[in-house]
Design a protein around this motif. Structure first.
Motif, mmCIF file in Angstrom:
data_model
loop_
_atom_site.group_PDB
_atom_site.id
_atom_site.type_symbol
_atom_site.label_atom_id
_atom_site.label_comp_id
_atom_site.label_asym_id
_atom_site.label_seq_id
_atom_site.Cartn_x
_atom_site.Cartn_y
_atom_site.Cartn_z
ATOM 1 N N GLN A 53 1.053 7.485 48.457
ATOM 2 C CA GLN A 53 0.764 6.232 47.755
ATOM 3 C C GLN A 53 1.615 6.110 46.492
ATOM 4 O O GLN A 53 2.098 5.029 46.164
ATOM 5 N N TYR A 83 -0.304 -0.676 45.308
ATOM 6 C CA TYR A 83 0.902 -0.200 45.995
ATOM 7 C C TYR A 83 2.164 -0.647 45.261
ATOM 8 O O TYR A 83 3.236 -0.754 45.834
ATOM 9 N N GLY A 86 -3.921 9.119 59.046
ATOM 10 C CA GLY A 86 -4.770 8.488 58.033
ATOM 11 C C GLY A 86 -3.868 8.018 56.917
ATOM 12 O O GLY A 86 -2.928 7.257 57.143
ATOM 13 N N GLU A 87 -4.098 8.524 55.723
ATOM 14 C CA GLU A 87 -3.273 8.097 54.588
ATOM 15 C C GLU A 87 -2.249 9.153 54.188
ATOM 16 O O GLU A 87 -1.447 8.942 53.310
ATOM 17 N N SER A 88 -2.325 10.326 54.819
ATOM 18 C CA SER A 88 -1.327 11.341 54.477
ATOM 19 C C SER A 88 -0.259 11.387 55.575
ATOM 20 O O SER A 88 -0.407 10.772 56.622
ATOM 21 N N LEU A 131 2.322 9.674 60.253
ATOM 22 C CA LEU A 131 1.246 9.205 59.377
ATOM 23 C C LEU A 131 -0.106 9.549 59.997
ATOM 24 O O LEU A 131 -0.415 9.133 61.111
ATOM 25 N N GLN A 141 -2.090 12.166 50.611
ATOM 26 C CA GLN A 141 -2.291 10.728 50.400
ATOM 27 C C GLN A 141 -1.824 10.250 49.023
ATOM 28 O O GLN A 141 -1.125 9.243 48.913
ATOM 29 N N GLU A 142 -2.203 10.992 47.982
ATOM 30 C CA GLU A 142 -1.882 10.548 46.609
ATOM 31 C C GLU A 142 -0.366 10.448 46.432
ATOM 32 O O GLU A 142 0.149 9.530 45.810
ATOM 33 N N LYS A 169 0.487 -2.978 54.655
ATOM 34 C CA LYS A 169 0.440 -2.362 55.981
ATOM 35 C C LYS A 169 1.674 -1.472 56.132
ATOM 36 O O LYS A 169 2.794 -1.907 55.866
ATOM 37 N N LYS A 170 1.458 -0.252 56.550
ATOM 38 C CA LYS A 170 2.599 0.679 56.617
ATOM 39 C C LYS A 170 3.470 0.400 57.836
ATOM 40 O O LYS A 170 4.635 0.774 57.870
ATOM 41 N N SER A 229 2.058 5.609 62.234
ATOM 42 C CA SER A 229 1.013 6.427 62.851
ATOM 43 C C SER A 229 1.108 6.385 64.372
ATOM 44 O O SER A 229 0.768 7.331 65.054
#
Ligand SMILES: C[S@@+](CC[C@H](N)C(=O)[O-])C[C@H]1O[C@@H](n2cnc3c(N)ncnc32)[C@H](O)[C@@H]1O
Ligand SMILES: [Zn+2]
Length: 953
Positions: A311, A381, A293-295, A291, A307-308, A464-465, A247
């Motif tokens: 993940q 994960y 957020g999560e997408s 990155l 995001q889905e 953690k990404k 991110s």
């Protein structure tokens, strides 16, 4: 009414102990707050991570005052606790309080206070001898034994033996049990392990280094990799290009202008180049990685991968590990950053090949992840075995360190006697565990600091990404540093207890203490229990357990006899563990709470068994919720304890902001109880004790306020629970006229009501509050006590009970509060009053009529707070002249309820509140002339008030 234990029963124990009388709480609180500042706390906390710790001064107080007979002079106690300058003989408490309020000039905290950190000070031999002789005289010729049944890492029993008081420590979880072994057995018995332990450490490191170095290939031979920033490359759903899950591209935002990575995207591939922020191309912003957020937004084709999908790919292993930045050190000690390159990739690939081909590595750390809480579960994960929380290189590194340890284990065992050898092996294993703690896929890369954090920066196990890969062979943040940290801590502990006898350490369930500890063999229990769902110790500690088991299973076969830590016997309320069996009204939360409560009942009843008759039990209650108090005290009382004293004491850093906007410590309660004979007792009628209970709470609140003890208004109520329960316990069992049992909850309700009354009397000058409707009164009291619009739900509800409103009942109709997680938020006129302008214009589209309950065109209102909110709205929306009309149409001049509400709100609302400002305007100028409210008792110095009509139009 039941009697206290008879003198006969107490013949072996002092009639009173110091904790049952007055204590210099302010000074100890101040010291505890100092202790909670980082870098100052107990050396035990550096030995290994654990999840809860009380500050040393509070612990020392609990230990010393629970064994010390009779009353103890404040100066004597503080001196024994190592608080205050050496040369000061009297007035130590005043001195500490004075220092606390004085402004601190430059220099350390210790310079300011004029004495060293008490944590690092131990009693002198002669102090210990004197204390022991006092104790022997009081405890029938013997030293009293202190037991901590849920000892955690053992600060309580450690402080006991440090003062020469015999101690027993019990703990369910193997991880802190090892800490207890090191600190409570080896430190006093074996003593210093230096310099031998460091020599073994060096050997382990050298052996591991040889085996690990090939996994850290580097282009420049004089640059050693310290740690690397690691991310994941996934393939874009749309174009198939590689997307790094980064991110922010910062490696170190703080270093000289900031250092970052400039990604180069080409033909679906990504490469990294290192840049300094000041030289960055114009269209590049290090704060904007793919990155979001999560997408993730594909840098090749700009399509957002949801995001889905992101993940799922991580979960299914459809990714590549990718090192994008490296922190290195040159042979001359200079540190710098560079981009991740082909060499780093090769290092990672080599590790992958090793894992695939080395049979011995296949099962290493392959225990299943059993973490049920969703938010924290690594298996979401795809990390379903503990080995999965490591990238391939990390796994190889931890494996090699363990191999190296094994290589020297035999020699260590041969060279020393068993105790010393085990001590060395234990401390070295804790060091390995600490190194692991800084080297997993769960450690965040800190772009502000330029290196990685430990696993539990926020007490969860989330992937953690952008994580960190540490080179454990490097001097900085590697094994050397981590092991020094652990060994130093051990050495410090050993130096504190050179003359102490070791404590007895048990690894077991406190609900079955009698398996290890004889009946009536303990004189004093000091209990710092787990609290419902606040920390899931076992789930959080498996990550250490599985590694430590490899190291120490043959040393401690009993401690490591299971696959993972014991979650079934743990005294916590974890709803996720009851997911499958919950049905009907038995929600998983209820089942979890019941599990916790019955566990605590077992623990208290076991304590009752192991304590000598009349024995003392000091419980640290960190609970704020009345229901928790209700269950725990009722467990304690029905187990056969009577309550003899309580003290509010600050043991926890607060996450709420205190009165002056400063973070302040939250109070917990030391509740002192005595073991009573368990014969049947006469029942007491609730009507006969109700008033006494009310008065006890009232007296306590007044005493606290008079004493100048520094405590928030909220905590005053909690502090009053003590004497309330004391009265209740004396009267126990308490029944109503029908013979039904009255629970502690009823007594606590009385306490709330009494304390609220005292606080209103002390802090509100406005009179006539009793005349107001209950909703208005609750609203004012909430502001008075919490000084904030946000209040813990449970406390707001209790305050409602005291003010005679059921806050859940009135929520929908009055919209006077809204929910925000576990808190309620008090609403003001902006969220409650319909827009008068739109109402008058007869506009068809007036959303506020639907949303808000108060219609300002009404002439009468259900609650006075509605009248006041409407008046404030009209003033703000239409100005003073219309407000004047509005007020006089409703004949609010000399309306007592309106006046009392307005002045009380002026007293309780914070000075920066908008509502308060409008209220001030309302009572000034022409509207003020009309209302003619007496404001003499309200402090408005420095307030700007509107004086002329039209100011605000
Ligand atoms: C609040 S902590 C103690 C902290 C300690 N006083 C300190 O300052 O380091 C509570 C401890 O109770 C332990 N525990 C939970 N259930 C237990 C049980 N049934 N028997 C013994 N210990 C238990 C937890 O593992 C945890 O370490
Ligand atoms: Zn794409």
């Amino acid at each position: 009414m039941s009697e206290n234990p008879s003198t006969d029963e107490r013949k072996n124990v002092p009639e009173t102990v110091a904790i049952e009388s007055k204590l210099p709480l302010n000074a100890i609180d101040i010291e505890s707050q100092k202790d909670m500042e980082s870098g100052r706390y107990h050396a035990l906390r550096s030995l290994h991570k654990w999840f809860a710790a009380r500050p040393t001064p509070a612990v020392r107080l609990a230990v010393l005052a629970s064994v010390y007979p009779g009353e103890i002079d404040s100066d004597k106690l503080l001196r024994l606790m190592k608080i205050g300058p050496k040369e000061l003989d009297t007035g130590i408490a005043d001195y500490v309080e004075k220092k606390f309020t004085e402004k601190r000039s430059s220099g350390t905290l210790d310079d300011h206070y004029g004495y060293p950190n008490p944590n690092r000070q131990s009693p002198t031999n002669s102090e210990i001898e004197q204390l022991q002789s006092t104790l022997r005289n009081a405890w029938n010729g013997e030293l009293p034994t202190v037991l901590d049944p849920t000892a955690g890492r053992g600060i309580i029993p450690f402080e006991a033996i440090r003062y020469g008081i015999p101690a027993k420590a019990n703990e369910l979880n193997p991880v802190p049990s090892l800490i207890l072994k090191a600190a409570l057995e080896y430190a006093p018995e074996v003593g210093s392990l230096d310099p031998d332990i460091r020599e073994w450490r060096n050997k382990i490191l050298e052996t591991a280094r040889e085996n690990i170095e090939p996994y850290y290939p580097t282009e420049e031979s004089d640059r050693q990799i310290l740690n690397s920033a690691m991310t994941y490359l996934i393939r874009c759903d749309s174009c198939g290009g590689k997307i790094p899950l980064v991110s922010k591209w910062w490696l170190n935002k703080d270093s000289d202008g900031g250092e970052a990575i400039l990604p180069i995207y080409d033909d679906g591939e990504v490469q990294y180049s290192h840049i300094r922020a000041q030289n960055a191309p114009e269209d590049y912003d290090p704060d904007e990685g793919p990155l979001r957020g999560e997408s993730a937004e594909c840098p090749h084709c700009d399509v957002v991968n949801e995001q889905e999908e992101v993940q799922r790919k991580l979960h299914d292993g459809e990714f590549e590990f990718s090192i994008y930045g490296v922190n290195y050190e040159t042979s001359t000690g200079e540190r710098g950053y560079r981009a991740g390159n082909e060499y780093d990739k090769k290092g990672m690939e080599k590790a992958m090949e090793r894992i695939d081909s080395d049979f011995n590595l296949l099962s290493f750390l392959s225990e299943p992840v059993d973490v049920s809480s969703r938010i924290s579960d690594p298996s979401s994960y795809g990390m379903s075995e503990w080995r999965d929380i490591f990238n391939p290189r990390q796994l190889v590194v931890h494996y090699e360190f363990h191999q190296a340890f094994e290589e020297y284990k035999g020699q260590i065992l041969e060279k020393y006697d068993e105790q010393r050898a085990n001590a060395i092996l234990t401390v070295l294993s804790l060091a390995a565990s600490r190194s692991m703690y800084y080297n997993t896929r769960l450690n965040q890369w800190h772009d502000l600091r330029g290196f990685g954090s430990h696993i539990y920066t926020d007490n969860n196990l989330i992937l953690k990404k952008m994580s960190v890969d540490n080179n454990l062979c490097a001097p900085r943040r590697g094994y050397m540093k981590n092991s020094d940290h652990v060994i130093d801590s051990y050495e410090k502990l050993a130096s504190y207890v050179t003359h102490s006898k070791p404590a007895e350490v048990f690894n077991g369930d406190a609900g079955q203490l009698t398996t290890n500890i004889q009946s009536e063999s303990v004189d004093v229990a000091i209990v710092d229990p787990p609290y419902y769902d606040s920390i899931m110790y076992a789930e959080l500690s498996d990550v250490f357990y599985v590694l430590l088991k490899y190291y120490l299973e043959d040393t401690y076969p009993d401690i490591f006899d299971s696959n993972l830590t014991d979650k079934d016997n743990e005294a916590v309320a974890n709803p996720y563990r009851f997911e499958e069996i919950a049905e009907g009204d038995q929600s998983k939360k209820t089942l979890a709470d019941e599990h916790y409560e019955s566990k605590m009942e077992e623990i208290f009843s076991e304590l009752q068994d192991v304590l000598t008759p009349g024995g003392v039990m000091t419980v640290m209650f960190t609970h704020r919720e009345m229901d928790a108090w209700d269950t725990l005290t009722s467990a304690l009382i029905s187990a056969g304890f009577t309550i003899t004293a309580t003290h509010p004491i600050k043991t926890e850093m607060s996450d709420r902001v205190g009165v002056q906007g400063k973070a302040s410590a939250d109070s917990s309660i030391f509740l002192v109880a005595r073991k009573q004979s368990t014969g049947s007792k006469d029942r007491t009628l609730w009507e006969d004790v109700q008033e006494q209970i009310h008065n006890a709470a009232r007296d306590q609140a007044e005493e606290i306020l008079d004493s100048g003890y520094n405590i928030s208004k909220t905590d005053t109520a909690i502090a009053a629970y003590g004497p309330t329960l004391q009265k209740y316990a004396e009267a126990y069992p308490v029944v109503n006229k029908k013979g039904d049992e009255i629970r502690p909850r009823e007594a606590l309700g009385q306490a709330r009501e009494a304390v609220t009354g005292v606080l209103a009397e002390r802090f509100l000058k406005t009179e006539g509050l009793e005349q107001l409707d209950s909703l208005t009164r609750w609203y004012i009291l909430s502001w008075l006590i919490y000084e904030n619009d946000t209040i813990p739900y449970d406390e707001a509800r209790q305050l409602g009970v005291a003010a005679n409103v059921d806050i859940d009942n009135i929520k929908r109709t009055t919209k006077i509060w809204g929910k925000n997680k576990k808190d309620i938020v008090l609403k003001d006129h902006n969220d409650r009053v319909q827009d008068i302008v739109l109402l008058k214009s007869d506009s068809a589209d007036n959303p506020s009529t639907r949303k808000y309950p108060v219609n300002p065109t009404d002439t009468r209102f259900t609650y006075t707070i509605d009248t006041v909110h409407a008046a404030v709205h009209v003033y703000e929306r239409e100005g003073p002249r219309s407000a004047w009309d509005w007020l006089s149409d409703r004949d609010l001049k000399s309306n007592q309820e309106f006046e009392a509400t307005v002045t009380a709100l002026l007293e309780v609302l914070p000075s920066d509140s908008d509502m308060r400002e409008t209220l001030l305007n309302l009572v000034s100028g022409e509207t003020g002339d009309y209302l003619n409210i007496n404001l003499d008792h309200i402090d408005m110095s420095g307030e700007e008030r509107q004086t002329e009509l039209g100011d605000h139009q």
